[in-house]
Design an enzyme around this catalytic site. Structure first.
Site: not given
Lengths: 95, 484
Positions: B175, B76, B151
């Site tokens: 998330s 990420k 997210s």
């Protein structure tokens, strides 16, 4: 809770955050919706409840006061927008 | 090859069936073929990946390999990677090549895992749909008209489409679990403090926690073992040994007590999602578990408390983005104030600005007690509900999200409706508990997530329960059509 454009402008100033004047109204509406939503918190009585800062109620760990980092100024300044002689450059503050 | 489990890939690498370089090329090829449709990857690090794969191959030959040596993963774009752009999904950090590695990055590197690139995400992890990214939304591989969740949307969609066998994520209010549910993959958010936050760009420091995405609980266990552990560089890291999660997967579930919070099955839950979750509970009963209805009475206060605590902490954390030391700087600032105001105004997107404004307001003089202090008190009530529940049950289960993936653009103009996407996941962050989501059915061609919530440090128990379910079901093995 309802905020108007003037309040948005004031909060944006506190946050040093550029918000276009044409967007004040949209932000005022969104922020008012969010604050109204948050007001649900007032439906519960929290007298005597200790505010919770850490889920495990852990406290800050301390370490011996010793130098453990080396100076890496050049490395860190390589990614800065503007530097000179090891200093970060910003527009003139004092005339 | 792309459908093999981590233990199978590790065995193949050890036995010389294929090399890490071949495996890495295989996944890079899938990214090349499919990512144009999905937009999962912000920065591809293909040549560094091939180099790392060759190093891993040498390690495998020398016999000093770990389970993850030579296994590719996607990272990420919130984790700092030395010399590689770390954008956090924001224009503000579009030009930011981190000058150091996050602890999670170092741990994965040391294990020999091969980073393929950095994944798309909501800007500064603020969003539930991946639509707030400066790099454009990620598409859900099950339906390209739908959001992947957020997210960590890029990581979840990438694992769903098997562009990588593993990916990292972070979870501040859901998330990891929400996009795992919407994309049909396995994701776990550990106990607060279990995985180091050092070098993980901070959103809300008292809630942020990192964890893995994988196709199965078994694969997630392999990755979490590497990610977790004490780190003196993170002042909230917990100094406690990490369990051997992969070794705990097979434990028998008879005698396990599952709690079903009645508040998680009320109005607002999609009927199809509810039915899939009930079917999963039935499967657990067949595995020997007992089921008990419980109550978490303060559930409805979790989202409002979160939208005080998270914006307040974000407004403070993001004050470091000022156009002076790194990141975006506006053109021709006329004075210092103008430099701050315009760099931040031009560098941040709408949702980030909204949250900075809410947080600044909540922390401003005269409002602190009414908002932040009140929210922290409510947070304790929410935590106490869980503590009470775990006196009677071992694991809490329910839906991860109220409905399946929603359509792109559908909730963009209505922040409060968007926030309610995370209604079942947020309380877990406020309480600091571990939670996970596993695929547990389909509704109209879209995946449904089952959420498992454990007591503090019970990650091993959650992974065990998830693994046993995945041995008797095949939801986690399904591939979205068109990604074979």
């Amino acid at each position: 809770m309802s905020l108007d454009s003037e309040a948005v402008s004031k909060i944006a100033h506190l946050a040093r955050l550029g918000v276009e004047q044409s967007e004040y109204e949209t932000y005022a509406r969104n922020l008012s919706d969010i604050l109204t939503f948050i007001e649900q918190l007032n439906s519960v009585d929290t007298r005597g409840v200790e505010p919770m800062a850490h889920p495990l109620d852990a406290s800050q760990r301390l370490r011996p006061d010793e130098v453990t980092e080396t100076n890496q100024r050049d490395r860190f300044q390589r990614i800065a927008p503007r530097t000179a002689a090891g200093l970060y450059l910003v527009p003139k503050v004092i005339d | 090859m792309f459908q093999k489990s981590i233990p199978e890939l590790a065995r193949g690498l050890r036995e010389g069936e294929f090399s890490s370089e071949e495996l890495t090329r295989g996944f890079l090829d899938r990214i090349g073929r499919f990512d144009e449709k999905l937009n999962c990857v912000i920065t591809l690090t293909d040549s560094a990946a091939l180099e790392a794969a060759r190093v891993a191959d040498a390690r495998l030959k020398n016999g000093d390999a770990t389970l993850l040596t030579g296994i590719p993963f996607l990272h990420k774009d919130i984790f700092c990677t030395d010399g590689v752009r770390t954008s956090c999904g924001s224009r503000m950090l579009d030009n930011f090549a981190a000058p150091y590695d996050a602890t999670v990055t170092v741990r994965l590197q040391d294990a020999g895992a091969v980073m393929l690139g950095k994944t798309n995400m909501d800007e500064f992890a603020m969003g539930s749909s991946n639509e707030t990214s400066f790099y454009g939304p990620v598409k859900n591989p099950w339906d390209l008209q739908c959001v992947p969740g957020g997210s960590s949307g890029g990581s979840a969609a990438a694992v769903a489409a098997r562009l990588a066998p593993l990916a990292t994520g972070t979870d501040t209010g859901g998330s990891i679990r929400q996009p795992a549910a919407l994309c049909g993959v396995t994701g776990i958010k550990p106990t607060y403090g279990r995985v180091s936050r050092y070098g993980m760009i901070a959103f809300a420091s008292s809630l942020d926690q990192a964890g893995p995405f994988a196709a199965s609980a078994q694969d997630a266990a392999c990755m979490l073992e590497v990610m977790a552990g004490f780190d003196p560089r993170d002042s909230t890291s917990i100094d406690q040994p990490v369990d051997a999660y992969a070794g705990m997967l097979d434990a028998d579930l008879s005698g396990l007590t599952i709690g079903l919070p009645k508040e998680y099955f009320g109005a607002g839950l999609d009927a199809g999602v509810g039915a899939a979750v009930q079917a999963a509970i039935e499967a657990y009963k067949k595995l020997g578990a007992q089921v008990k209805e419980i109550s978490l009475p303060n559930t409805s206060l979790a989202v409002p408390a979160y939208y005080v605590v998270a914006p307040a902490e974000c407004s403070s954390n993001l004050s470091r983005m000022d156009g002076v030391r790194f990141g975006y700087r506006c053109e021709e600032p006329k004075d210092l104030e103008d430099l701050y105001v315009r760099s931040r105004g031009e560098g941040f997107g709408d949702e980030v600005k909204r949250r900075i404004l809410v947080g600044t307001y909540a922390l401003s003089a005269g409002y602190y007690d009414a908002y932040y202090l009140k929210a922290q008190q409510v947070r304790r009530l929410i935590r106490d509900d869980f503590v009470q529940a775990f006196r009677e049950v071992d694991i809490i289960m329910g839906p991860t999200t109220p409905g399946p993936a929603f359509r792109l653009g559908e909730r963009c103009d209505d922040p409060v409706t968007m926030y309610l996407s995370d209604i079942y996941t947020i309380a877990v962050n406020l309480a600091g508990l571990p939670g996970m989501s596993i695929p547990a059915g389909m509704v109209d061609g879209l995946p449904v997530g089952l959420q498992l919530i454990g007591d503090y440090f019970a990650e091993g128990r959650l992974l065990n329960a998830a693994h046993r379910y995945q041995q008797v079901t095949d939801w986690h093995t399904r591939l979205p059509p068109g990604f074979e």
